[in-house]
Design an enzyme around this catalytic site. Structure first.
Site, PDB file in Angstrom:
ATOM      1  N   ARG A  45       0.855  -1.198   0.000  1.00 21.83           N
ATOM      2  CA  ARG A  45       0.000   0.000   0.000  1.00 21.83           C
ATOM      3  C   ARG A  45       0.892   1.250   0.000  1.00 21.83           C
ATOM      4  O   ARG A  45       1.502   1.580   1.005  1.00 21.83           O
ATOM      5  CB  ARG A  45      -0.930   0.010   1.213  1.00 21.83           C
ATOM      6  CG  ARG A  45      -1.812   1.266   1.259  1.00 21.83           C
ATOM      7  CD  ARG A  45      -3.015   1.137   2.165  1.00 21.83           C
ATOM      8  NE  ARG A  45      -2.686   1.084   3.577  1.00 21.83           N
ATOM      9  CZ  ARG A  45      -3.580   1.230   4.564  1.00 21.83           C
ATOM     10  NH1 ARG A  45      -4.855   1.444   4.270  1.00 21.83           N
ATOM     11  NH2 ARG A  45      -3.211   1.146   5.825  1.00 21.83           N
ATOM     12  N   ASP A  77      -3.950   3.680  14.252  1.00 17.54           N
ATOM     13  CA  ASP A  77      -3.100   4.176  13.184  1.00 17.54           C
ATOM     14  C   ASP A  77      -3.600   5.564  12.802  1.00 17.54           C
ATOM     15  O   ASP A  77      -4.387   6.168  13.524  1.00 17.54           O
ATOM     16  CB  ASP A  77      -3.063   3.213  11.992  1.00 17.54           C
ATOM     17  CG  ASP A  77      -4.395   3.106  11.250  1.00 17.54           C
ATOM     18  OD1 ASP A  77      -5.346   3.853  11.569  1.00 17.54           O
ATOM     19  OD2 ASP A  77      -4.483   2.282  10.322  1.00 17.54           O
TER      20      ASP A  77
END
Length: 534
Positions: A162, A446
């Site tokens: 990613r 996150d």
């Protein structure tokens, strides 16, 4: 060469990655595609301004033919056919990369985005680790002499990378005098060094694409993939990418996004935490009916979240694409069996709902949760690699269902305000220290969850939200609670860590939650701070 790098030696092996040939490829990507990024970001801003004037969204009338059409994405390559358990985590440091590859998951989402601090060291170290992994020789020996090696007794997780979202720059690289696009640096370096190796093994290269808000952004990625394949003489369609549906606007363009990426499309993922952040962000000034209660009270069973996930499964399977479930944020604590059992049960409930809804697999953030997720999907899939053949004709989601926030039951609490400020500061501090994923109170936080936290405080302040304590959220209250949470953090961490990371994080959070102007991404000012620190 018009590409310039400010630091050629962030790691001991950076010369292997920042080769003249690799940099020339990154330069080519920028010369052909970087000019389209500002236009797409400006389109995001224009759309947000429209929502400020009229807080409604609908499916696009100009793409109705695509939604009604009978088309499919290509069948998945054999290596990517079974994705029942995906583990997510950064590709740096090396130990974490090895643990993810050895975890028993079918796929490792090797994250250069929300779970990674994009320090120049981390970016280059991640590409180095991914290059070693592609060649099967990733290893690490700790200062204490403990050795970490790739397992040989069972399959390794398949790597899906990613890169960063379109909004993030790379301050250590300029092309023609312009700051580089983080996504093109990440993709360019990884693809250049690994595309041939991975394609020859039938293992990619495969990608996850984050933060997109429209089908035009998917079109750009498709053009990039097509060019990259031609430039390195990789067979057309070798690249496969899964797009995260983690913005409210993208939820209205799922068909269109798959269509635009069609030669390279693999599926869609329900990125739940960023999705909630996007709802707050886009409807932040739309009044009380668009205000969420405490994050802990927003379950995936909420009607607007059910609409989003069921529409995603229906859309993907209609088009022959994977529908991937979202992140279970709870994590086990090996020192506290009771906490671990609670975490396991929450994950079982979450993954059972996804598997029974038709998802083909889902995400976990910790190796101990891989067997839990696998057990649930094994029970539904059996020997089948996926359930793409399971259509969902029973799903009927209308535009208003996706933004039916007001039907959600819940309250805004003082405890929630405290948690939001604590998490925003604590996460930002750890991010500034170089770690993009951190366990806070048995939840894996996150950038997405930090974004929810600080955005919710901004919205509550703007709306003058009345908390369960009877107090109204005012500037004075936020400043007072923030100071108390900073005092709490000061007592929990070392003095030098507090001064170096937590104090500046506190100032940053203070400024963005109290600013009249909303900050689009917490990571943008944090990245500027990070760059100055190093």
């Amino acid at each position: 060469m018009t590409i310039e790098v400010s630091d050629h030696a962030p790691t001991s092996r950076s010369a292997e990655i920042l080769t003249p040939e690799a940099l020339a490829f990154v330069e080519q990507l920028h010369e052909r595609f970087a000019g389209r990024v500002p236009d797409l970001l400006e389109r995001r801003a224009e759309r947000r301004e429209e929502l400020a004037r009229n807080p409604k969204l609908d499916f696009l009338p100009e793409t109705a033919e695509i939604r009604a059409g009978d088309w499919k994405v290509p069948e998945p390559p054999a290596a990517l056919a079974d994705r029942r358990v995906e583990i997510t985590g950064p590709a740096s440091p090396t130990k974490m990369a090895i643990n993810a590859l050895n975890s028993g998951a079918k796929v490792w989402l090797a994250d250069l985005e929300d779970a990674s601090t994009p320090s120049w060291f981390n970016v280059i170290d991640a590409i180095t680790n991914l290059s070693d992994a592609a060649r099967g020789d990733l290893s690490f020996t700790s200062p204490e002499g403990k050795e970490y090696r790739l397992r040989t007794d069972a399959p390794l997780a398949l790597v899906v990378v990613r890169p960063r979202g379109w909004h993030l720059p790379e301050n250590h690289v300029t092309v023609n005098g312009e700051t580089a696009v983080g996504a093109l640096v990440d993709f360019g370096l990884h693809f250049f060094h690994n595309a041939k190796v991975l394609s020859e093994k039938g293992e990619g290269p495969f990608y996850y694409l984050p933060k997109m808000e429209s089908h035009l952004e998917a079109r750009l990625w498709n053009d990039i993939f097509t060019f990259a394949e031609e430039a390195l003489e990789i067979p057309e369609g070798t690249v496969r990418a899964t797009m995260l549906i983690e913005t409210i606007t993208a939820a209205f363009e799922m068909d269109e996004m798959l269509y635009e990426l069609r030669p390279h499309a693999s599926g869609l993922n329900a990125g739940r935490w960023d999705y909630l952040f996007s709802i707050i962000k886009n409807f932040r000034d739309a009044g009380d009916s668009f205000e969420l209660p405490d994050r802990a009270q927003v379950a995936m069973t909420a009607p607007f979240m059910r609409a989003y996930t069921e529409l995603l499964v229906q859309t993907c399977h209609k088009r022959g694409a994977f529908a991937m479930g979202g992140m279970a944020a709870v994590i086990p604590n090996r020192r506290e069996p009771e906490v671990t059992e609670q975490a396991f049960q929450k994950v079982r409930d979450d993954k059972s709902r996804e598997a029974n809804d038709g998802f083909d697999g889902s995400w976990v953030a910790h190796p101990d949760l891989v067997p839990v997720c696998k057990e649930i999907f094994d029970g539904v899939l059996g020997d089948k690699p996926n359930q793409i053949d399971r259509q969902r004709p029973d799903v009927d989601v209308q535009a208003e269902d996706l933004i039916d926030i007001s039907s959600l039951q819940g309250t805004a609490t003082m405890a929630g305000l405290r948690t939001n400020l604590y998490v925003a500061v604590a996460y930002t501090a750890v991010w500034l220290s170089g770690n993009g994923a951190v366990a806070i109170h048995n939840l894996m936080e996150d950038a997405a969850t930090a974004e929810i936290s600080r955005s919710q405080v901004w919205q509550q302040l703007r709306n003058g939200t009345v908390l369960d304590s009877g107090e109204t959220v005012t500037r004075e209250l936020v400043e007072s609670v923030l100071e108390e949470e900073l005092d709490r953090l000061r007592g929990e961490v070392a003095v030098d860590a507090y001064e170096r990371f937590y104090a500046p994080a506190g100032e940053l959070v203070h400024d963005i939650v109290l600013s009249e102007e909303y900050t689009d991404f917490l990571t943008l000012p944090a990245y500027e701070l990070l760059t100055k620190q190093r």
